[in-house]
Design a protein around this motif. Structure first.
Motif, short mmCIF file in Angstrom:
data_model
loop_
_atom_site.label_atom_id
_atom_site.label_comp_id
_atom_site.label_asym_id
_atom_site.label_seq_id
_atom_site.Cartn_x
_atom_site.Cartn_y
_atom_site.Cartn_z
N MET A 1 0.85 -1.19 0.00
CA MET A 1 0.00 0.00 0.00
C MET A 1 0.88 1.24 0.00
O MET A 1 1.88 1.30 0.72
CB MET A 1 -0.92 0.01 1.23
CG MET A 1 -1.97 1.11 1.20
SD MET A 1 -2.88 1.22 2.76
CE MET A 1 -3.66 -0.38 2.81
N TYR A 5 -1.68 6.30 1.70
CA TYR A 5 -2.84 5.57 2.21
C TYR A 5 -2.55 4.99 3.60
O TYR A 5 -3.46 4.88 4.43
CB TYR A 5 -3.23 4.47 1.24
CG TYR A 5 -3.87 5.00 -0.03
CD1 TYR A 5 -5.13 5.57 0.00
CD2 TYR A 5 -3.18 4.96 -1.24
CE1 TYR A 5 -5.72 6.08 -1.16
CE2 TYR A 5 -3.76 5.47 -2.41
CZ TYR A 5 -5.02 6.03 -2.35
OH TYR A 5 -5.60 6.54 -3.50
N ILE A 123 -13.76 -0.44 5.40
CA ILE A 123 -13.42 -1.23 4.21
C ILE A 123 -14.69 -1.93 3.72
O ILE A 123 -15.55 -2.31 4.52
CB ILE A 123 -12.36 -2.30 4.54
CG1 ILE A 123 -11.11 -1.67 5.18
CG2 ILE A 123 -11.96 -3.09 3.29
CD1 ILE A 123 -10.13 -2.68 5.74
N LYS A 146 -11.44 2.19 2.03
CA LYS A 146 -10.89 1.18 1.11
C LYS A 146 -12.03 0.39 0.47
O LYS A 146 -12.93 -0.07 1.17
CB LYS A 146 -9.94 0.24 1.86
CG LYS A 146 -9.31 -0.85 1.02
CD LYS A 146 -8.34 -1.68 1.88
CE LYS A 146 -7.69 -2.81 1.10
NZ LYS A 146 -6.75 -3.60 1.95
N THR A 189 -9.40 8.99 -0.96
CA THR A 189 -10.11 7.77 -0.58
C THR A 189 -11.43 7.65 -1.35
O THR A 189 -12.01 8.65 -1.79
CB THR A 189 -10.41 7.78 0.93
OG1 THR A 189 -11.13 8.97 1.26
CG2 THR A 189 -9.13 7.70 1.72
N PRO A 190 -11.90 6.39 -1.49
CA PRO A 190 -11.29 5.17 -0.96
C PRO A 190 -10.14 4.65 -1.80
O PRO A 190 -10.10 4.88 -3.02
CB PRO A 190 -12.46 4.17 -0.97
CG PRO A 190 -13.30 4.61 -2.13
CD PRO A 190 -13.22 6.11 -2.12
N LEU A 191 -9.20 3.96 -1.15
CA LEU A 191 -8.20 3.19 -1.86
C LEU A 191 -8.92 2.15 -2.69
O LEU A 191 -9.75 1.40 -2.17
CB LEU A 191 -7.26 2.50 -0.87
CG LEU A 191 -6.27 1.48 -1.43
CD1 LEU A 191 -5.16 2.20 -2.17
CD2 LEU A 191 -5.69 0.62 -0.31
#
Length: 338
Positions: A1, A5, A123, A146, A189-191
């Motif tokens: 990552m 992040y 997430i 995420k 974001t989000p990743l």
């Protein structure tokens, strides 16, 4: 990552969360040494199930097979708020996924926002069929940190061999909508992660999924091994390249799982899973909630976490893990992340 992040995650940490993680770590290794379950902290991570419903028919998934013996339904805001109130002082990550497709729950993104507003790293995992421009923008504004997008093929012919009744073009369109929403709202974001479940029909497309991710603007690609329910005699989904399989082929032609199933499991100390209706189960391999530790709709999470059922389950892990049904297909130590 990427570092940027990682820093976003670090910003959600507090002294109480760090202290909790530390005492969990110490109590876990002391438990291994003593062969006795000692749990001094509370879970650092948790998964909660937005829904059991799914629009696809994946062959190794209870949601896809419509094979649950437990009831189907959607997580309600009230139950989520109770969960967060019980856990926010020590919880570092909350994954909005267990079984089902999260976006089928109409209040899913509102619940993500509730968790994000409470300084919890959030997430989710999705098949991306519901990532319209509107849902993409709402995903960004919800504070979601995420998003894992399942993409198990780079052509429709390959993709549909596992993601049955799925449409690859919708996945790609949804991924593009997310990239565009992040740009429009000027958000890191989000990743965005492409998750590629490696099975025999798609293993020849691994290089192609990395290329596709670059073309779209996806931040990261992870490779995931597939859980196969009936693997001992082989299965058409088991990859040819053993690197991408949870199983190894024996000289007699049978298959066995690579995991040595040692009498230990960090997951039972650092995390927990909650179904849409409040049942607490030990981990994501208990898909049908057969090992219920308690129910947070009628109990505090702390009472469940330190309950007798949880203690007995951890004790069994430390003495005879290979005899626990949900552990026999565990991927711990067999995953491929890149």
């Amino acid at each position: 990552m990427k570092l940027k992040y990682q820093l976003i995650f670090v910003k959600t940490l507090t002294l109480s969360k760090l202290w909790n993680a530390g005492v969990l770590f110490v109590s876990y290794y002391l438990s291994l040494w003593l062969k006795k379950p000692l749990v001094w902290g509370m879970p650092a991570s948790m998964s909660i199930e937005p829904t059991t419903a799914c629009n696809l028919r994946c062959p190794e998934c209870p949601s896809g097979l419509r094979s649950f013996t437990r009831p189907t339904g959607n997580l309600q805001q009230k139950l989520l708020e109770k969960t967060i109130a019980d856990t926010k002082k020590y919880l570092t990550t909350l994954t909005f996924y267990f079984q089902g497709e999260p976006f089928i729950n109409p209040n899913f993104l509102d619940m993500v926002k509730t968790a994000s507003d409470n300084n919890i790293y959030t997430i989710t995992s999705t098949n991306a069929h519901f990532l319209t421009p509107q849902n993409a923008e709402k995903s960004v504004t919800s504070g979601l940190h995420k998003m894992i997008i399942s993409i198990d093929g780079t052509t429709q012919e390959t993709y549909q061999q596992y993601r049955k009744e799925g449409t690859l073009s919708k996945v790609i369109e949804g991924a593009k909508n997310m990239v565009e929403a992040k740009k429009k709202l000027n958000s890191l974001t989000p990743l965005l992660v492409f998750q590629f479940l490696v099975v025999k029909p798609n293993e020849h497309q691994i290089d192609e999924v990395y290329k596709l991710a670059d073309e779209i603007g996806i931040d990261e690609v992870t490779l995931k091994t597939a859980q196969i329910y009936d693997f001992e005699d082989g299965n058409p989904l088991i990859p040819e390249n053993e690197k991408y399989s949870r199983y190894t082929k024996l000289a007699i032609g049978k298959y066995k799982i690579k995991n040595k199933l040692l009498n230990q499991c960090w997951r039972m100390w650092q995390g927990s899973v909650i179904t849409w209706d409040g049942k607490v189960v030990p981990c994501c391999f208990d898909k049908d909630a057969q090992h219920q530790m308690g129910n947070i709709s009628i109990q505090s999470f702390k009472d469940v976490w330190h309950s007798k059922p949880y203690k007995n389950f951890r004790k069994a892990l430390l003495t005879s893990r290979s005899e626990i049904d949900i552990c026999k297909n565990c991927s711990e130590g067999t995953e491929v992340f890149a």
